[in-house]
Design a protein around this motif. Structure first.
Motif, PDB file in Angstrom:
ATOM      1  N   GLY A  91      53.593   4.984   0.915  1.00 35.03           N
ATOM      2  CA  GLY A  91      54.054   3.601   0.925  1.00 35.03           C
ATOM      3  C   GLY A  91      52.905   2.621   0.840  1.00 35.03           C
ATOM      4  O   GLY A  91      51.763   2.985   0.542  1.00 35.03           O
ATOM      5  N   ASN A  92      53.208   1.364   1.092  1.00 34.59           N
ATOM      6  CA  ASN A  92      52.177   0.331   1.093  1.00 34.59           C
ATOM      7  C   ASN A  92      51.559   0.257   2.482  1.00 34.59           C
ATOM      8  O   ASN A  92      52.243  -0.058   3.460  1.00 34.59           O
ATOM      9  CB  ASN A  92      52.780  -1.017   0.712  1.00 34.59           C
ATOM     10  N   LEU A  93      50.298   0.560   2.574  1.00 31.57           N
ATOM     11  CA  LEU A  93      49.593   0.541   3.856  1.00 31.57           C
ATOM     12  C   LEU A  93      48.899  -0.802   4.028  1.00 31.57           C
ATOM     13  O   LEU A  93      48.101  -1.214   3.176  1.00 31.57           O
ATOM     14  CB  LEU A  93      48.562   1.671   3.911  1.00 31.57           C
ATOM     15  N   SER A  94      49.200  -1.472   5.117  1.00 27.72           N
ATOM     16  CA  SER A  94      48.592  -2.786   5.341  1.00 27.72           C
ATOM     17  C   SER A  94      47.117  -2.652   5.693  1.00 27.72           C
ATOM     18  O   SER A  94      46.656  -1.584   6.112  1.00 27.72           O
ATOM     19  CB  SER A  94      49.326  -3.521   6.466  1.00 27.72           C
ATOM     20  N   LEU A  95      46.383  -3.733   5.538  1.00 27.14           N
ATOM     21  CA  LEU A  95      44.964  -3.760   5.873  1.00 27.14           C
ATOM     22  C   LEU A  95      44.784  -4.055   7.358  1.00 27.14           C
ATOM     23  O   LEU A  95      45.635  -4.694   7.974  1.00 27.14           O
ATOM     24  CB  LEU A  95      44.241  -4.831   5.054  1.00 27.14           C
ATOM     25  N   GLN A 159      46.462  -1.073   0.958  1.00 27.07           N
ATOM     26  CA  GLN A 159      45.531   0.021   0.708  1.00 27.07           C
ATOM     27  C   GLN A 159      46.189   1.072  -0.188  1.00 27.07           C
ATOM     28  O   GLN A 159      47.342   1.416  -0.002  1.00 27.07           O
ATOM     29  CB  GLN A 159      45.117   0.678   2.026  1.00 27.07           C
ATOM     30  N   ARG A 160      45.390   1.573  -1.113  1.00 22.16           N
ATOM     31  CA  ARG A 160      45.819   2.686  -1.951  1.00 22.16           C
ATOM     32  C   ARG A 160      44.841   3.835  -1.690  1.00 22.16           C
ATOM     33  O   ARG A 160      43.644   3.704  -1.946  1.00 22.16           O
ATOM     34  CB  ARG A 160      45.776   2.304  -3.430  1.00 22.16           C
ATOM     35  N   ILE A 161      45.330   4.953  -1.179  1.00 21.18           N
ATOM     36  CA  ILE A 161      44.486   6.097  -0.864  1.00 21.18           C
ATOM     37  C   ILE A 161      44.734   7.187  -1.889  1.00 21.18           C
ATOM     38  O   ILE A 161      45.846   7.728  -1.981  1.00 21.18           O
ATOM     39  CB  ILE A 161      44.766   6.621   0.556  1.00 21.18           C
TER      40      ILE A 161
END
Length: 238
Positions: A91-95, A159-161
Motif C-alpha cells: 500500500g501507500n506508506l506514509s512518511l 514511500q515506495r519500497i
C-alpha cells in the motif's frame, strides 16, 4: 468553617514529588549515572569523578523515594508486550515527520545537495571488487530504507519500497594519471560527488563510487540522502 489544608499526601503534592524525582533521575542519567534497585538496596554506578559528594548526599536523601519509584516502574514494565507485526508493503506508506520535512525542503529547492550525507574510506591491499559489489547489494537487500524512493499520490508523498534493487558500483581508475596528480583528482571527484543531488522519486538513495589510485590503494566514496540516512547510519554502514 476554615478552609481545608492540602496535606503532603494529596494528589497534587504527590504529582509534584514524582515530577521532581523523575527530573532528578533524568539528570543523573544525563551524567551517565545509573541508579537501580537490587532486592531492597539502592545501587549506583557512575564514571570515575562524576559522583560528587553533593550528588551522593542528595541520592541518599531521596533513597526511599527512589527505591519506591523504581520498584513501581519495574512492576509496570514487567508485562509481556505484544509482538511487533510488520506492515504490508503493497500500500501507500506514509512518511515519518522527519521525512516529511526533508521532502518538503526538497520540493522547495529541487535538485539541491543540502541534505547529502557523504563519506569516504581509504582502502589498501588486494581488493575483491566482486565481493565488494555483493556486500553492498546484501546491505541494500537487508535495509528497506536503502530501497526506498518517494512518490506523490493525490498530492501527498508516500514511500515506495522496491522488492529488489541492484546497486551498481562506479569504478574510476586513476592509474593512468601521473602519481602526483592522482590524489588531487580524487579530491576533486570526491567533492563533486558530495555535491551531486538525488532525485528522491527515481534514484536509489545510496551511491557508491570506487576510485583506484594504485594497484593496492583505493578510495571508496559513499553518498546517501538524509531522508534515508544520518551520521549514525553511516557509521553502522561502514
Amino acid at each position: 468553617m476554615p478552609e481545608p489544608k492540602i496535606s503532603s499526601s494529596s494528589p497534587n503534592a504527590r504529582d509534584s514529588v514524582t515530577v521532581e524525582l523523575v527530573e532528578f533521575l533524568s539528570y543523573l542519567r544525563s551524567l551517565d549515572i545509573n541508579v537501580f534497585v537490587e532486592g531492597d538496596r539502592l545501587r549506583c554506578n557512575a564514571p570515575e569523578g562524576i559522583l560528587t559528594p553533593e550528588l551522593r548526599a542528595e541520592i541518599s536523601h531521596k533513597k526511599a523515594e527512589i527505591i519506591s519509584f523504581l520498584k513501581a516502574a519495574n512492576r509496570t514494565s514487567s508485562f509481556t508486550p505484544a509482538p511487533i507485526v510488520p506492515m504490508g508493503r503493497d500500500g501507500n506508506l506514509s512518511l515519518s515527520f522527519a521525512q516529511q520535512r526533508l521532502w518538503f525542503l526538497d520540493q522547495l529547492v529541487p535538485n539541491n545537495p543540502f541534505y547529502n550525507v557523504p563519506a569516504a574510506l581509504r582502502l589498501t591491499g588486494s581488493l575483491n571488487l566482486r565481493a565488494l559489489q555483493q556486500t553492498f547489494n546484501e546491505i541494500v537487500r537487508r535495509h528497506e530504507a536503502l530501497r526506498t524512493t518517494l512518490a506523490v499520490v493525490s498530492g501527498q508523498p508516500v514511500q515506495r519500497i522496491a522488492a529488489a534493487f541492484h546497486l551498481p558500483i562506479n569504478v574510476v581508475d586513476l592509474r593512468n594519471l601521473p602519481q602526483e596528480s592522482r590524489q588531487t583528482e580524487a579530491n576533486r571527484l570526491t567533492a563533486e560527488e558530495a555535491q551531486r543531488s538525488f532525485n528522491l522519486s527515481n534514484d536509489l538513495l545510496l551511491r557508491v563510487t570506487l576510485l583506484q589510485l594504485d594497484d593496492a590503494e583505493y578510495l571508496l566514496m559513499l553518498n546517501m540522502h538524509h531522508i534515508v540516512s544520518d551520521g549514525w547510519s553511516i557509521g553502522v554502514l561502514i
